[in-house]
Write a protein that holds these residues in place. Structure first.
Motif, mmCIF file in Angstrom:
data_model
loop_
_atom_site.group_PDB
_atom_site.id
_atom_site.type_symbol
_atom_site.label_atom_id
_atom_site.label_comp_id
_atom_site.label_asym_id
_atom_site.label_seq_id
_atom_site.Cartn_x
_atom_site.Cartn_y
_atom_site.Cartn_z
ATOM 1 N N CYS A 231 -5.047 -8.183 -1.784
ATOM 2 C CA CYS A 231 -6.053 -7.143 -1.581
ATOM 3 C C CYS A 231 -7.394 -7.716 -2.001
ATOM 4 O O CYS A 231 -7.465 -8.550 -2.908
ATOM 5 C CB CYS A 231 -5.762 -5.901 -2.413
ATOM 6 S SG CYS A 231 -4.314 -4.989 -1.838
ATOM 7 N N ARG B 145 -9.804 -6.047 -3.439
ATOM 8 C CA ARG B 145 -10.067 -5.524 -4.784
ATOM 9 C C ARG B 145 -9.012 -4.467 -5.072
ATOM 10 O O ARG B 145 -8.298 -4.048 -4.163
ATOM 11 C CB ARG B 145 -11.483 -4.936 -4.892
ATOM 12 C CG ARG B 145 -11.686 -3.703 -4.036
ATOM 13 C CD ARG B 145 -13.128 -3.249 -3.981
ATOM 14 N NE ARG B 145 -13.604 -2.767 -5.273
ATOM 15 C CZ ARG B 145 -14.681 -1.974 -5.403
ATOM 16 N NH1 ARG B 145 -15.357 -1.591 -4.332
ATOM 17 N NH2 ARG B 145 -15.062 -1.565 -6.582
ATOM 18 N N ARG B 146 -8.898 -4.056 -6.332
ATOM 19 C CA ARG B 146 -7.876 -3.052 -6.666
ATOM 20 C C ARG B 146 -8.472 -1.652 -6.557
ATOM 21 O O ARG B 146 -9.511 -1.365 -7.159
ATOM 22 C CB ARG B 146 -7.336 -3.268 -8.079
ATOM 23 C CG ARG B 146 -6.215 -2.288 -8.424
ATOM 24 C CD ARG B 146 -5.611 -2.569 -9.784
ATOM 25 N NE ARG B 146 -4.763 -3.740 -9.818
ATOM 26 C CZ ARG B 146 -3.478 -3.756 -9.428
ATOM 27 N NH1 ARG B 146 -2.907 -2.665 -8.961
ATOM 28 N NH2 ARG B 146 -2.779 -4.870 -9.501
ATOM 29 N N CYS B 147 -7.811 -0.768 -5.808
ATOM 30 C CA CYS B 147 -8.249 0.618 -5.725
ATOM 31 C C CYS B 147 -8.045 1.285 -7.086
ATOM 32 O O CYS B 147 -7.150 0.911 -7.848
ATOM 33 C CB CYS B 147 -7.472 1.354 -4.640
ATOM 34 S SG CYS B 147 -7.735 0.649 -3.001
ATOM 35 N N ILE C 294 -0.064 -6.416 -6.866
ATOM 36 C CA ILE C 294 -0.870 -7.047 -5.819
ATOM 37 C C ILE C 294 -1.509 -8.316 -6.376
ATOM 38 O O ILE C 294 -1.485 -8.552 -7.591
ATOM 39 C CB ILE C 294 -1.978 -6.110 -5.290
ATOM 40 C CG1 ILE C 294 -2.926 -5.703 -6.427
ATOM 41 C CG2 ILE C 294 -1.377 -4.881 -4.613
ATOM 42 C CD1 ILE C 294 -4.204 -5.040 -5.940
ATOM 43 N N THR D 79 -2.467 -5.671 1.334
ATOM 44 C CA THR D 79 -3.220 -5.422 2.564
ATOM 45 C C THR D 79 -2.949 -6.556 3.551
ATOM 46 O O THR D 79 -3.655 -7.569 3.556
ATOM 47 C CB THR D 79 -4.738 -5.337 2.267
ATOM 48 O OG1 THR D 79 -4.968 -4.454 1.167
ATOM 49 C CG2 THR D 79 -5.484 -4.798 3.493
ATOM 50 N N MET E 183 0.829 -1.193 0.000
ATOM 51 C CA MET E 183 0.000 0.000 0.000
ATOM 52 C C MET E 183 0.870 1.253 0.000
ATOM 53 O O MET E 183 0.557 2.253 -0.602
ATOM 54 C CB MET E 183 -0.847 -0.023 1.262
ATOM 55 C CG MET E 183 -1.803 1.121 1.393
ATOM 56 S SD MET E 183 -2.641 1.050 2.961
ATOM 57 C CE MET E 183 -3.258 -0.610 2.985
HETATM 58 S S1 SF4 Z 1 -5.302 -2.033 -4.093
HETATM 59 FE FE1 SF4 Z 1 -4.414 -2.724 -2.167
HETATM 60 S S2 SF4 Z 1 -2.273 -2.012 -2.232
HETATM 61 FE FE2 SF4 Z 1 -3.391 -0.880 -3.783
HETATM 62 S S3 SF4 Z 1 -3.986 1.024 -2.712
HETATM 63 FE FE3 SF4 Z 1 -5.735 -0.428 -2.572
HETATM 64 S S4 SF4 Z 1 -5.420 -1.458 -0.589
HETATM 65 FE FE4 SF4 Z 1 -3.456 -0.454 -1.123
#
Ligand code: SF4
Length: 384
Positions: free
Chosen positions: A28, A30-32, A39, A76, A1
């Motif tokens: 994670c 899901r992907r932000c 990830i 995460t 992160m």
């Molecule tokens: S997808 Fe995972 S690693 Fe990427 S910003 Fe979101 S929580 Fe963080």
């Protein structure tokens, strides 16, 4: 992160134990929308499989690690749950010695922080949690594809506090597209009301190959302009320092005595070890990194192969550049040569830097807004 840390020039004797360990957990839920980290998106996290591979990699470090700091980042890490993190730290203890007063940090998303998980982490030795909050605005959290809602952040801090983990860092992202109409001062106020011991700020960058990058390339979203970036950064500096936080590194604020010890080791340029997919390490001379895809990392270790993805030995020029960059990014500053001091004089007149009686150049918030350019100008002009 988080994307912090660069190796640098400080040397330690070759046989000295490494005092800092980074463990990468790639999972994670899901992907932000803005994230381009390597990830592994998993609805069901393969905890046993991951820990088996990690154990194989840690075994290669046996006897080399006497840890003042352990940082479990990602991804995460909190997706491993209470028992998964406890098992991970048990594995580290098999292969390394952790000092009684070590800083043991895990990154967590607010929706993973239950009272039971917080107690399990505390019992395992976790004494610091870095929480990915980013914003308190429900529409912004949804736009970011975050998995938590605004109410889960205070609940997470309550659960950590009740478990006795009072060293909590909160991440916030600023410089969002203006079309979102995000109220940055309101988010800073809400963060302050939670009284975390540490706050990290990240300016949003639009990376290709992310959902945000695709929205941007088809014109659906525009990057915040430089004025907004500067205004929000300076607002946070004023509000947080006014509330008693030290702005001790370009992106980081801490209550007195609560600076991040692990990341501070990166910024001092001391050696650190790292395990897990895509993890980067520095031995005082060279940097190396593991293969990034989780499955490749896991399978190589299972076959008895190294997980190494690449390495580079720092040249004299690399070391010189890193000395400047790392020095300027914290309030420890850069001990200046005559040539550097001459180049930095105009910065001091412009309010971008101050000079200590020991001739250390320390950037001001206005200087940090120009960090890359200032560091480059010293490196290029310098004398290397
Ligand atoms: S997808 Fe995972 S690693 Fe990427 S910003 Fe979101 S929580 Fe963080």
């Amino acid at each position: 992160m988080h994307a912090l840390g660069r190796g640098a020039s400080t040397m330690t004797p070759a046989d000295a134990p490494t005092r800092h360990l980074y463990v990468h957990v790639p999972f994670c839920a899901r992907r932000c929308s803005y994230c381009d980290f390597s990830i592994a998106v998993r609805r069901n996290v393969p905890v046993d499989q991951y820990l088996n591979a990690l154990s194989l990699e840690l075994a290669s470090h046996k006897g080399e690690l006497v840890l003042d700091t352990l940082y479990v980042g990602g991804g995460t890490p909190s997706t491993l749950g209470g028992s998964g993190i406890a098992r991970l730290i048990d594995l580290v203890r098999i292969h390394a010695s952790i000092a009684p007063d070590a800083e043991v940090t895990i990154e967590a998303n607010p929706d993973d922080v239950t009272p039971d998980a917080a107690c399990a982490w505390r019992d395992a030795g976790v004494n610091r949690v870095s929480l990915g909050g980013q914003s308190f605005d429900p529409a912004v959290l949804e736009w970011m594809h975050r998995t938590h809602d605004a109410d889960q952040l205070p609940r997470a801090l309550d659960a950590l506090g009740a478990a006795g983990i009072d060293d909590v860092s909160l991440d916030l992202i600023f410089a969002l597209p203006s079309a979102l109409e995000r109220d940055w001062p309101a988010d800073v106020e809400r963060a302050l009301a939670l009284e975390p011991s540490h706050i990290s700020l990240y300016g949003l960058t639009i990376e290709p190959h992310t959902p945000l990058g695709r929205w941007h390339s088809r014109g659906a979203v525009a990057e915040a302009d430089e004025d907004a970036y500067e205004r929000e950064f300076l607002h946070a500096h004023t509000a947080l320092t006014g509330a008693g936080y030290e702005h001790y590194e370009v992106s980081n604020f801490a209550r007195p005595g609560r600076r991040a010890r692990h990341n501070s080791a990166y910024w001092r340029g001391v050696p650190y070890a790292a395990v897990g997919p895509s993890a980067h390490r520095f031995d005082g001379t060279a940097r190396s990194w593991n293969v990034a895809p989780y499955v490749e990392w896991r399978d190589r270790l299972a076959r008895g192969d190294a997980a190494l993805g690449g390495s580079e030995t720092l040249t004299e020029a690399n070391r010189a550049a890193e000395r400047v960059y790392l020095g300027l990014r914290t309030t420890d500053g850069l001990e200046s040569s005559d040539a550097e001091l001459a180049l930095a004089r105009p910065w001091i007149e412009a309010g971008w830097a101050t000079l200590t009686p020991a001739r250390t150049i320390v950037l001001t918030p206005l200087g940090w807004l120009r960090l890359d350019a200032l560091a480059a100008s010293l490196t290029v002009a310098g004398s290397y």
